[in-house]
Design an enzyme around this catalytic site. Sequence first.
Site, PDB file in Angstrom:
ATOM      1  N   ASP A  43       4.087 -19.263   3.017  1.00 48.92           N
ATOM      2  CA  ASP A  43       2.862 -20.361   2.388  1.00 48.92           C
ATOM      3  C   ASP A  43       3.090 -20.900   2.264  1.00 48.92           C
ATOM      4  OD1 ASP A  43       2.441 -17.133   2.814  1.00 48.92           O
ATOM      5  OD2 ASP A  43       0.361 -17.854   3.226  1.00 48.92           O
ATOM      6  N   ARG A  96      -6.504 -15.716   9.226  1.00 51.96           N
ATOM      7  CA  ARG A  96      -5.488 -15.957   7.652  1.00 51.96           C
ATOM      8  C   ARG A  96      -4.300 -16.237   8.536  1.00 51.96           C
ATOM      9  NH1 ARG A  96      -1.893 -13.119  11.056  1.00 51.96           N
ATOM     10  NH2 ARG A  96      -0.427 -13.426   9.052  1.00 51.96           N
ATOM     11  N   GLY A  97      -2.811 -16.567   7.607  1.00 49.39           N
ATOM     12  CA  GLY A  97      -1.551 -16.938   8.161  1.00 49.39           C
ATOM     13  C   GLY A  97      -1.840 -18.179   7.617  1.00 49.39           C
ATOM     14  N   ARG A 100      -8.530 -19.396  -0.594  1.00 51.12           N
ATOM     15  CA  ARG A 100      -7.103 -19.212  -1.329  1.00 51.12           C
ATOM     16  C   ARG A 100      -6.487 -20.447  -1.541  1.00 51.12           C
ATOM     17  NH1 ARG A 100      -4.870 -15.053   3.659  1.00 51.12           N
ATOM     18  NH2 ARG A 100      -4.000 -14.315   1.515  1.00 51.12           N
ATOM     19  N   ASN A 151       5.417 -16.061   0.143  1.00 49.73           N
ATOM     20  CA  ASN A 151       5.317 -15.491   1.675  1.00 49.73           C
ATOM     21  C   ASN A 151       4.708 -14.009   0.949  1.00 49.73           C
ATOM     22  OD1 ASN A 151       4.857 -15.491   4.405  1.00 49.73           O
ATOM     23  ND2 ASN A 151       6.953 -13.570   4.037  1.00 49.73           N
TER      24      ASN A 151
END
Length: 347
Positions: free
Chosen positions: A233, A45-46, A85, A243
């Site tokens: 993000d 993730r990230g 995502r 974010n």
Amino acid sequence: MIETIQWIDNRVVMIDQTRLPVEEKYVTCRTYEEVAAAIRDMTIRGAPAIGVAAAMGVALGMLHASEAGLDAQFAAICDTLAKTRPTAVNLFWALERMKRLYDSLRGQPLATIRRRLIEEALRVREEDIEICRTIGRNGAVLIPDHATVLTHCNAGALATAGYGTALGVIRAAVEAGKQVDVFADETRPFLQGARLTVWELQQDGIPTTLITDNMAGHFLKSGRIGCVVVGADRIAANGDVANKIGTYSVAVLAKENGVPFFVAAPVSTLDLSLASGDAIPIEERAPAEVTHVFGQQVAPAGATAANPAFDVTPARYISAIITENGVARAPYAESLARLANRSAMVS
Ligand code: MRU
């Protein structure tokens, strides 16, 4: 150094971020579908890290593709990865980069296409580490010596190919000889702050205090926090920043208390096609992540729960956006457009 994601023996190997800090376990993905599942379930993730994972997923998928109907297979691989995502634009940026290369290779032997796609995915990874280091150097000057820095979620080595964006700024300030203490929001519901940020900073010996999210206002008001640094993000053309959920509250509280609020992100996180943050798609995750904390029920059975994974912080709360190409300040429509077209700043 933490190895978030690697390409080893034609497989994608990633540290399982759902298991940290309890267990340092590595997951091996043998197919692009496994990479897609790892992004979806947040094994990785990230924003920048899932961009690297998507690029490697494409390379892995094409490694197993057959000669017949290659274009359709390529499209199906990209489509599967794109549906994992929705918020972090780095994922779509990486897919677009792989697609541009693939389009330029049409008519070449399949072996060449495979090799070039693998090389490109490795380049996305290597560049990300370099970009984070440059973001760190560009942002370190904004961190006062002896400051306590508040961060939210995990925008560290684990959220990138290495070094991190927000944590990269903190690391670079420490490497420059500054004394920095960190306050890390735990970041409910997925606890990226408690589990990942604290774990990462412990490894570097950077003093870190874990707080629950609802303590942030108290500490911002107390005068103990010198500045806030978070990742992003997706950043719209006007400087609105998506974010991790909870970032908006921290930004409002920072402004109310006169504490500078910085965002650190690579240029690949800019989405200048969106006029404002209102157009950024916000991922809604399973309510079970809120009603349960890692399998432990914390709400009555049958409770209704909402779980938006991100929020949007309006540009007016943001003191500066730190990128590898330099630092943008308001008015962001102009500064971000300028930075997007500049090459990496060598400081
Ligand atoms: O849901 P996550 O853990 O993928 O969300 C991560 C964040 O919100 C980070 O702050 C962001 O991706 C920046 S990472 C350098």
